[in-house]
Design an enzyme around this catalytic site. Structure first.
Site, PDB file in Angstrom:
ATOM      1  N   LYS A 147       0.807  -1.233   0.000  1.00  0.00           N
ATOM      2  CA  LYS A 147       0.000   0.000   0.000  1.00  0.00           C
ATOM      3  C   LYS A 147       0.843   1.287   0.000  1.00  0.00           C
ATOM      4  O   LYS A 147       0.351   2.368   0.316  1.00  0.00           O
ATOM      5  CB  LYS A 147      -1.003   0.053   1.179  1.00  0.00           C
ATOM      6  CG  LYS A 147      -1.932  -1.133   1.329  1.00  0.00           C
ATOM      7  CD  LYS A 147      -2.518  -1.660   0.049  1.00  0.00           C
ATOM      8  CE  LYS A 147      -3.520  -0.778  -0.605  1.00  0.00           C
ATOM      9  NZ  LYS A 147      -4.006  -1.418  -1.880  1.00  0.00           N
ATOM     10  N   GLY A 148       2.117   1.138  -0.370  1.00  0.00           N
ATOM     11  CA  GLY A 148       2.993   2.311  -0.383  1.00  0.00           C
ATOM     12  C   GLY A 148       2.893   3.141  -1.655  1.00  0.00           C
ATOM     13  O   GLY A 148       3.255   4.306  -1.678  1.00  0.00           O
ATOM     14  N   ARG A 228       5.443   4.970   2.882  1.00  0.00           N
ATOM     15  CA  ARG A 228       4.356   5.943   3.037  1.00  0.00           C
ATOM     16  C   ARG A 228       4.108   6.088   4.535  1.00  0.00           C
ATOM     17  O   ARG A 228       4.369   5.128   5.294  1.00  0.00           O
ATOM     18  CB  ARG A 228       3.133   5.329   2.346  1.00  0.00           C
ATOM     19  CG  ARG A 228       1.869   6.132   2.336  1.00  0.00           C
ATOM     20  CD  ARG A 228       0.793   5.287   1.655  1.00  0.00           C
ATOM     21  NE  ARG A 228      -0.443   6.006   1.456  1.00  0.00           N
ATOM     22  CZ  ARG A 228      -1.545   5.452   0.979  1.00  0.00           C
ATOM     23  NH1 ARG A 228      -1.548   4.163   0.645  1.00  0.00           N
ATOM     24  NH2 ARG A 228      -2.633   6.156   0.823  1.00  0.00           N
ATOM     25  N   SER A 236      -4.981   2.392   4.841  1.00  0.00           N
ATOM     26  CA  SER A 236      -5.135   1.932   3.458  1.00  0.00           C
ATOM     27  C   SER A 236      -5.229   0.402   3.409  1.00  0.00           C
ATOM     28  O   SER A 236      -6.063  -0.166   2.684  1.00  0.00           O
ATOM     29  CB  SER A 236      -3.938   2.421   2.639  1.00  0.00           C
ATOM     30  OG  SER A 236      -3.914   1.816   1.380  1.00  0.00           O
ATOM     31  N   GLY A 354      -6.237   4.184  -4.822  1.00  0.00           N
ATOM     32  CA  GLY A 354      -6.774   5.501  -4.535  1.00  0.00           C
ATOM     33  C   GLY A 354      -8.201   5.403  -3.999  1.00  0.00           C
ATOM     34  O   GLY A 354      -9.069   6.198  -4.369  1.00  0.00           O
TER      35      GLY A 354
END
Ligand SMILES: Nc1ncnc2c1ncn2[C@@H]1O[C@H](COP(=O)(O)OS(=O)(=O)O)[C@@H](OP(=O)(O)O)[C@H]1O
Length: 390
Positions: A147-148, A228, A236, A354
């Site tokens: 999820k980075g 992230r 996320s 996203g």
């Protein structure tokens, strides 16, 4: 005689007289020769067609963009005696994700939806050359983090003519290591001289065995980690699980071991993966820090060309991907490519990238931020980069 002539006899029947006659049908030998010649032409045409790709790799006849790399990627491992890639002298035990946890269906492994943004189907140009070049083990791998922003980075990099990457996540160093390097190499796209082979599997970063295994493949492998803010990353990660299993408990209730004492459950993979300093340590036993590049997941969104500039430098590639390749898509809320690899159309990542995150209690977020702060500071020290998450 006249009767006989008009009866269809050849002019040779009448010495000294030449009468107009239909052309003689070619004897079988000549017909066979003509057929042979036609076949030869077809074969020659096909040979020249398939040679085009190999010729492209020949010096002076370069058709596709090799040569813009400053340095060539390290060579693939020398083949074993049977012509396959070398295997390690031990059978692979199942890999251990450091971040195993209470999320039964997902665990620590990256569970990217099984349709990569850019499928492996080659573009019209690359399918023309599909028979050329050879498959190589990757010289550079995006090893994390889940999820980075790993998919965005790979899709952006694929625009570069000297980068060839496998679309789907191979999960070789965590799940399929026992299949051997020949199996792994076969997943890779063909490359011409000077092109880099790449793959991305974000779960490698948190797989205990991955550093030693990648180093055994090649000590020169370049490693890229997209990081992230661990708080946003955790949310996320949770959002992805929620999208598949809407009945899971709330983020807040999964995050705490004991809500009253505020004790955080570090065994939950969504939390565990974000302790980057801890996961980085084993990599440094096998690779010098200079062989790892840490890409900011935040800057990949706010300044994709800037981050791609750093990545191209790290890979020894000419800076071909620039501002000109991106536009900000207001509907998507993210930067997108003006032209994806092998296409002339604009391309945004799919709807699994996203996603809108659920609202999380502010106090819970504050507590989580506090939890990560010392680990983040350690990570900044280890990498020599301040990612500005605090
Ligand atoms: N250009 C662009 N378009 C869309 N999404 C982008 C982009 N750049 C980065 N991101 C962020 O990438 C996040 C998903 O990360 P990964 O691709 O590493 O996820 S996965 O581990 O492979 O599932 C994804 O996380 P979520 O926002 O939580 O969906 C995005 O924030």
């Amino acid at each position: 005689m006249g009767q006989r002539l008009s009866g269809g006899r050849s002019c040779l029947d009448v010495p000294g007289r030449l009468l107009p006659q239909p052309p003689p049908s070619p004897p079988p030998v000549r017909r066979k020769l003509a057929l042979l010649f036609a076949m030869l032409c077809i074969w020659l045409y096909m040979f020249l067609y398939s040679c085009a790709g190999s010729c492209a790799a020949a010096p002076g006849l370069l058709l596709l963009g090799s040569g813009s790399r400053a340095a060539h990627a390290p060579p693939a491992l020398a083949p074993g005696p049977d012509g396959t890639a070398p295997r390690l002298p031990f059978q692979a035990a199942p890999a251990t994700p450091l971040a195993a946890g209470k999320e039964p269906a997902e665990g620590a492994a990256s569970q990217e939806e099984q349709s990569p943004e850019t499928p492996d189907s080659p573009s019209s140009i690359s399918s023309f050359f599909s028979g050329s070049g050879s498959k190589q083990l990757p010289q550079a791998i995006i090893i994390g983090v889940k999820k980075g922003g790993t998919r965005a980075l790979l899709e952006f990099l694929r625009v570069h003519p000297d980068v060839r990457a496998v679309g789907a996540e191979p999960h070789f160093f965590d799940r399929s290591y026992d299949k051997g390097f020949a199996w792994y190499r076969d997943l890779m796209p063909r490359t011409l001289e000077g092109q880099i082979t790449m793959e991305k599997t974000p779960s490698y970063f948190v797989t205990r065995e991955a550093p030693a295994r990648i180093s055994a493949m090649s000590k020169d492998t370049k490693l890229i980690v997209v990081v992230r803010d661990p708080v946003t990353r955790a949310i996320s990660d949770y959002t992805q699980t929620l999208s598949k299993r809407p009945d899971i408990p709330t983020f807040e209730s999964l995050m705490f071991k004991n809500r009253t004492t505020g004790l955080i459950d570090t065994s939950w993979s969504a939390i565990q993966i974000g302790i980057y300093a801890k996961h980085l340590e084993p990599w440094l036993h096998h690779f010098p820090i200079g062989q790892m590049l840490f890409v900011s997941g935040e800057r990949l969104i706010s300044d994709p060309a800037g981050e791609l500039g750093r990545v191209q430098d790290f890979l020894g590639l000419k800076r071909i991907i620039t501002d000109k390749h991106f536009y900000f898509n207001k509907t998507k809320g993210f930067p997108c490519l003006k032209k994806a690899e092998g296409s002339s159309k604009p391309h945004c990542l799919g709807k699994t990238k996203g996603r809108t995150h659920p609202e999380i209690d502010r106090e819970v977020v504050r507590r989580l931020r506090e939890f990560y702060r010392p680990f983040n500071l350690k990570f900044y020290q280890m990498t020599g980069q301040d990612f500005g998450w605090d």
